[in-house]
Write a protein that holds these residues in place. Structure first.
Motif, mmCIF file in Angstrom:
data_model
loop_
_atom_site.group_PDB
_atom_site.id
_atom_site.type_symbol
_atom_site.label_atom_id
_atom_site.label_comp_id
_atom_site.label_asym_id
_atom_site.label_seq_id
_atom_site.Cartn_x
_atom_site.Cartn_y
_atom_site.Cartn_z
ATOM 1 N N GLN A 1 0.825 -1.220 0.000
ATOM 2 C CA GLN A 1 0.000 0.000 0.000
ATOM 3 C C GLN A 1 0.851 1.259 0.000
ATOM 4 O OE1 GLN A 1 -2.623 -0.472 3.368
ATOM 5 N NE2 GLN A 1 -3.521 -2.364 2.557
ATOM 6 N N MET A 2 2.068 1.172 0.555
ATOM 7 C CA MET A 2 2.980 2.322 0.528
ATOM 8 C C MET A 2 3.854 2.335 -0.720
ATOM 9 S SD MET A 2 4.335 2.867 4.467
ATOM 10 C CE MET A 2 4.886 1.180 4.751
ATOM 11 N N ALA A 3 3.621 1.372 -1.617
ATOM 12 C CA ALA A 3 4.383 1.268 -2.870
ATOM 13 C C ALA A 3 5.870 1.053 -2.605
ATOM 14 C CB ALA A 3 4.162 2.501 -3.734
ATOM 15 N N ILE A 4 6.176 0.188 -1.613
ATOM 16 C CA ILE A 4 7.559 -0.155 -1.287
ATOM 17 C C ILE A 4 7.952 -1.387 -2.102
ATOM 18 C CG2 ILE A 4 9.149 -0.862 0.548
ATOM 19 C CD1 ILE A 4 8.108 1.994 0.842
ATOM 20 N N LYS B 1 23.002 5.172 8.944
ATOM 21 C CA LYS B 1 22.205 6.404 9.015
ATOM 22 C C LYS B 1 20.712 6.111 8.835
ATOM 23 C CE LYS B 1 26.014 9.324 7.371
ATOM 24 N NZ LYS B 1 26.359 9.767 8.736
ATOM 25 N N ILE B 2 20.248 5.117 9.571
ATOM 26 C CA ILE B 2 18.855 4.678 9.429
ATOM 27 C C ILE B 2 17.891 5.730 9.959
ATOM 28 C CG2 ILE B 2 17.181 2.978 10.278
ATOM 29 C CD1 ILE B 2 19.478 0.910 10.030
ATOM 30 N N ASN C 1 9.020 0.496 8.860
ATOM 31 C CA ASN C 1 8.920 -0.635 7.941
ATOM 32 C C ASN C 1 9.315 -0.258 6.519
ATOM 33 O OD1 ASN C 1 7.576 -3.371 8.969
ATOM 34 N ND2 ASN C 1 6.779 -1.680 10.221
ATOM 35 N N ALA C 2 9.006 0.976 6.130
ATOM 36 C CA ALA C 2 9.353 1.418 4.777
ATOM 37 C C ALA C 2 10.860 1.393 4.555
ATOM 38 C CB ALA C 2 8.803 2.817 4.530
ATOM 39 N N ILE C 3 11.629 1.725 5.585
ATOM 40 C CA ILE C 3 13.091 1.761 5.459
ATOM 41 C C ILE C 3 13.723 0.421 5.804
ATOM 42 C CG2 ILE C 3 15.193 2.861 6.320
ATOM 43 C CD1 ILE C 3 13.415 4.623 4.496
#
Length: 569
Positions: free
Chosen positions: A423-426, A450-451, A475-477
């Motif tokens: 849904q986040m287009a990851i 550098k998270i 979660n996206a990263i």
């Protein structure tokens, strides 16, 4: 008014692997206990395999104003060099270290073997005048006049053989004269070479470039037991002075105090330190939570539940990322930690990095504080982040000991199965999406990669994608870069109270297991145990801890590791 003296920093290095962790901790403790208030130690630990538990113990021993750096040495560089019963391969690390330290602007360092016992402040030794020599060292009584045996030229043969267990090293001169390369070359075996070990090599290469120090700074067994006749009257007097007032005891030879060396005059002193090791070695578990005044009660109850399930092998350090907590709030939390002799630190958070975050009635800016942990705790390698609405039912040691390797975080899959990555287009490999209420964080990797900066950038650039706020951003990263923990370590409300159709039979079995043997209960969602109408199955346990620790006039542990069921049986 007397003017305060400036703090002087001295650099000390030791070399150890996990096999000699106890000896290292003992030596370091004896250093710290004799260090004056005017001196700060910049400690460098050379190693290739120290556990995080040992590193944690070292950091606890050498707290501010002291500083610890762990320097990884590649053991392949010295794997073919000889060892014996007196030393292992880590003994060679001192040869490789000066170049590394000089790159860090350390121009002088004091090296110590780990079979030493420090009995005085080391600042005067560190400040010794080397008179232009590369190192400072103490005579070795058993080999004092043996440089000829090693093939040292006649012009230098009258120099005295030194013991390499205590060395002051001028790293600039060491590098200028390429001492590391020369010693390593000397250790490569070939027919006719008389060098037997690292100490021989040091003596050959550094002959004529060594300042001989007073024997009191390295009182070897041969000095204490008068094994050899002094080489002259001067050394006869120096040995007498060393025996009367030793500064550093060096347990040379194969007899070691950790193997019970009863006839040694300083055995009892060493044994006192040895008896304190179990407490010093306790692994420190770092717990971080973020709270405002509304969450002080559940946080205090979380602390009580964690500490009541702890064992004597672990030491807990709690860090509260404070959102304007009052003095009364802080006192409430302290009464819990102090009753269990745990540490508690409050950290005020600068919210400037969070100016772009989205808040609503349920999620405040405080929830985003977890993103800043790596920068707020710069000296700590790993933490366990816990939301305030969690409750501990089991010793956290098993969770803390999960090996992270080079992975940034370990977490539990969110029980909602929201398909959020799509849904986040990851662009992901695995659809799995974690719940951010329990995070075992590898802070070293977070800083290196550098998270935090990546997550904050994602929040700023894609606010429209963040339905679940910072959890979505995490979660996206970190998708495909997290270790999947068993759901017992984050038993979310939906696992206990709702009928969930798990995407796989394996996950379904794990949820059933978590229901039977939960480790951490997470009161996520709208069902909170502090609400009078709560029907959550673990609300009684929450209220039990509240009654025992917050409503009791004398909130002390009722019995170590007493469970809710035992208390009510």
């Amino acid at each position: 008014m007397k003017e305060m003296s400036a703090i002087k920093t001295i650099a000390i290095m030791v070399a150890a692997d996990e096999q000699y962790a106890d000896q290292m901790l003992l030596t370091l403790k004896s250093i710290r206990e004799h260090c004056t208030l005017e001196t700060a130690i910049d400690l460098f630990v050379l190693s290739s395999d120290l556990s995080h538990a040992t590193k944690s113990a070292v950091n606890r021993l050498m707290t501010l104003p002291h500083h610890v750096s762990f320097i990884a040495i590649n053991p392949r560089r010295i794997k073919n060099f000889p060892g014996n019963n007196h030393f292992d391969q880590t003994a060679y690390y001192r040869i490789l270290a000066p170049q590394i330290l000089l790159a860090r602007h350390i121009e002088r360092v004091l090296y110590l073997d780990l079979d030493t016992l420090i009995r005085t402040d080391l600042t005067p030794l560190y400040d010794s005048d080397l008179e232009g020599n590369i190192i400072g060292a103490v005579i070795d009584p058993g080999k004092a006049l043996t440089l000829k045996r090693l093939g040292v030229p006649k012009s230098q043969a009258n120099n005295i053989y030194f013991n390499a267990g205590v060395l002051i090293i001028d790293t600039i001169l060491w590098e200028t004269h390429h001492i590391s390369q020369k010693i390593l070359a000397m250790l490569v075996p070939y027919p006719g070479r008389r060098v037997n070990d690292i100490q021989d090599a040091l003596n050959v290469v550094l002959a004529g470039r060594t300042k001989l120090l007073a024997p009191k700074w390295n009182v070897q067994n041969a000095i204490l037991f008068k094994t050899y006749e002094p080489i002259n009257n001067e050394y006869s007097q120096l040995f007498k002075q060393a025996i009367m007032a030793p500064k550093i005891i060096h347990f040379t030879t194969e007899k070691k105090p950790w193997e019970v060396f009863l006839e040694h005059p300083y055995m009892s002193e060493y044994q006192v330190y040895l008896s304190q090791l179990p407490a010093d070695k306790r692994d420190q578990i770092n717990i971080v939570s973020a709270a405002n005044s509304n969450f002080v009660e559940p946080l205090a109850i979380l602390y009580a539940s964690i500490l009541n399930n702890n064992d004597d092998d672990r030491h807990y350090a709690f860090f509260v990322l404070s959102d304007q907590l009052t003095a009364r709030d802080q006192a409430t939390l302290r009464q819990i930690t102090e009753s269990f002799n745990a540490e508690l630190t409050f950290i005020e958070v600068d919210e400037i990095p969070l100016t772009a975050v989205i808040q609503d009635g349920q999620v405040l800016k405080t929830a985003y504080y977890r993103l800043l942990i790596p920068n707020l705790l710069p000296e700590i390698e790993r933490v366990l982040y816990l939301d305030c609405d969690t409750l501990c039912l089991e010793n956290l040691a098993r969770l803390w000991d999960v090996e992270l390797g080079n992975i940034p975080v370990a977490a539990v899959e969110d029980a909602g199965f929201h398909n959020r990555l799509a849904q986040m287009a990851i662009d992901y490999k695995s659809i799995r999406y974690f719940n951010a209420g329990v995070l075992l964080m590898n802070l070293t990797i977070w800083r290196q990669q550098k998270i935090t900066e990546q997550i904050l950038t994602f929040i700023k650039e894609y606010p429209q994608k963040l339905r679940f706020h910072d959890q979505d951003a995490l979660n996206a990263i970190l998708h495909d870069r997290w270790i999947h923990l068993h759901p017992k370590w984050n038993v979310q409300t939906s696992i206990l109270m709702d009928f969930i159709v798990a995407p796989t039979e394996r996950i379904n079995r794990q949820f059933l297991s978590a229901q039977k043997e939960p480790g951490l209960i997470h009161f996520c969602g709208s069902e909170k145990p502090w609400d009078k109408s709560s029907t959550h199955p673990y609300t009684p346990q929450y209220r039990f801890y509240k009654s025992r620790f917050l409503e009791n006039n004398n909130p002390v542990p009722f019995r170590a590791n007493t469970t809710f069921d035992e208390y009510h049986s």
